[in-house]
Design a protein around this motif. Structure first.
Motif, PDB file in Angstrom:
ATOM      1  N   ARG A   2       0.638  -1.393   0.004  1.00 52.02           N
ATOM      2  CA  ARG A   2      -0.123   0.236  -0.355  1.00 52.02           C
ATOM      3  C   ARG A   2       0.765   1.362   0.198  1.00 52.02           C
ATOM      4  N   TYR A   3       0.653   2.044  -0.670  1.00 53.21           N
ATOM      5  CA  TYR A   3       1.249   3.702  -0.750  1.00 53.21           C
ATOM      6  C   TYR A   3       0.238   4.953  -0.807  1.00 53.21           C
ATOM      7  N   ASP A   4       0.622   5.421   0.380  1.00 55.02           N
ATOM      8  CA  ASP A   4      -0.491   6.497   0.862  1.00 55.02           C
ATOM      9  C   ASP A   4       0.039   7.900   0.762  1.00 55.02           C
ATOM     10  N   SER A  14      -4.226   6.805  -2.224  1.00 59.97           N
ATOM     11  CA  SER A  14      -3.833   5.779  -2.008  1.00 59.97           C
ATOM     12  C   SER A  14      -3.925   4.511  -2.867  1.00 59.97           C
ATOM     13  N   GLN A  16      -3.723   0.013  -3.611  1.00 62.21           N
ATOM     14  CA  GLN A  16      -3.158  -0.768  -2.177  1.00 62.21           C
ATOM     15  C   GLN A  16      -3.362  -2.187  -2.983  1.00 62.21           C
ATOM     16  N   TYR A  17      -2.542  -3.272  -2.960  1.00 62.78           N
ATOM     17  CA  TYR A  17      -2.738  -4.021  -3.908  1.00 62.78           C
ATOM     18  C   TYR A  17      -2.787  -4.993  -3.245  1.00 62.78           C
ATOM     19  N   SER A  18      -3.716  -6.611  -3.074  1.00 62.69           N
ATOM     20  CA  SER A  18      -3.197  -7.920  -2.356  1.00 62.69           C
ATOM     21  C   SER A  18      -3.012  -9.147  -3.328  1.00 62.69           C
ATOM     22  N   GLU A  47     -12.390  -0.894  -6.298  1.00 60.07           N
ATOM     23  CA  GLU A  47     -11.665  -1.942  -6.692  1.00 60.07           C
ATOM     24  C   GLU A  47     -11.570  -2.583  -7.860  1.00 60.07           C
TER      25      GLU A  47
END
Length: 197
Positions: A2-4, A14, A16-18, A47
């Motif tokens: 994740r980057y904010d 932000s 995010q990749y899971s 998403e």
């Protein structure tokens, strides 16, 4: 991962990749952007679920929301768009909602009403509570009262209701009515709790 971003004049974002831990190498990508000023708050999020539900099945969710604070009253609105891959094509749904938070004595009252539209798909299909076809829409209502016991502790009580149309099968997923709920149910529940920060 994740980057904010840093905040810049009320704006922030932000990503995010899971990573899925399965043979399909599935994953979830999320992007969000936010704006906050003295009275206005707004947000946008998207998403993408890549093969989370199964091979070749990608899903998308888009949410946009905004709120205006008038002091003793805060009004907000939300729009959500869902799209699921299915064997018969894409299953899609829109959701619109509005809320109000009102200062009432030493606490606050929260009111919410929202409606999920009929599901749209080339054929008859269902993913969770969302089904395609006529009478697959539903209303959701919520009312609650929150009371601050201290600067870091609050108590709350509330009521929530889901009114499914004849062919809709939305449910409470925390404690579902049945694993595969019947269509057309009217569900309601009470909540009582406390939070300490």
């Amino acid at each position: 991962v994740r980057y904010d971003t840093p905040e810049w004049e009320g704006f922030s974002a932000s990503v995010q990749y899971s990573l899925g831990e399965d043979a399909r190498h599935s994953g979830v990508l999320g992007l969000g952007a936010y704006y906050t000023s003295d009275n206005l708050e707004a947000g946008f999020a998207w998403e993408r679920n890549r093969e989370v539900r199964g091979e070749g099945l990608d899903d998308d969710a888009l949410t946009a929301t905004a709120a205006w604070n008038f002091g003793t009253v805060r009004v907000a609105g939300v729009y959500e768009y869902l799209r699921y891959d299915t064997p018969v094509g894409s299953l899609k749904r829109d959701f619109w909602g509005a809320s109000g938070t009102i200062v009432a004595g030493p606490g606050t009252v929260y009111l919410f009403a929202g409606r999920g539209s009929n599901g749209r798909a080339p054929g008859s299909v269902r993913v969770g509570g969302l089904a395609s076809g006529p009478d697959t829409a539903a209303w959701q209502y919520s009312v609650s009262y929150t009371y601050a016991l201290s600067n870091r502790t609050l108590a709350y009580a509330g009521y929530v209701r889901i009114d499914n149309d004849a062919n809709a099968a939305y449910n409470f997923y925390v404690h579902p009515y049945t694993p595969e709920s019947a269509a057309g149910l009217r569900l309601s529940g009470f909540v009582l709790g406390a939070a300490h920060f």
